[in-house]
Design a protein around this motif. Structure first.
Motif: not given
Length: 87
Positions: A17-25, A27-29, A49-55
């Motif tokens: 879960r922690i690394r998932e949050a890091v991945a989201k951050e 990818a979003s940047n 999930a990350l690709e749906k957000q444009g990552g």
């Protein structure tokens, strides 16, 4: 965190879960993220999930205790994105 834009980042243990949050951050940047862990299902779901957000995201099932797996991960990342900026 804009300094990660266009950087190629390998994120080990990405199914936690922690690394998932890091991945989201990351990818979003704008980082290009390669997710690694031993649980493919979690990696696949996170990638989608990350690709749906444009990552820009790929994943590779990897055991970080295996030198062969780590060498294969490096080859995969270079073949996919041309380089590795952050591990």
């Amino acid at each position: 965190m804009k300094t990660v834009e266009e950087k190629v980042v390998i994120l080990t243990g990405a199914s936690s879960r922690i690394r998932e949050a890091v991945a989201k951050e990351l990818a979003s940047n704008g980082a290009k993220v390669v997710l690694t862990a031993r649980r493919e299902g979690r990696l696949r779901n996170l990638k989608l999930a990350l690709e749906k957000q444009g990552g820009t995201v790929e994943y590779k099932v990897t055991d970080v205790t295996s030198q062969d797996d780590m060498e294969e991960l490096a080859r995969f990342t270079i073949d996919t994105f041309g380089r590795i900026d952050v591990l």
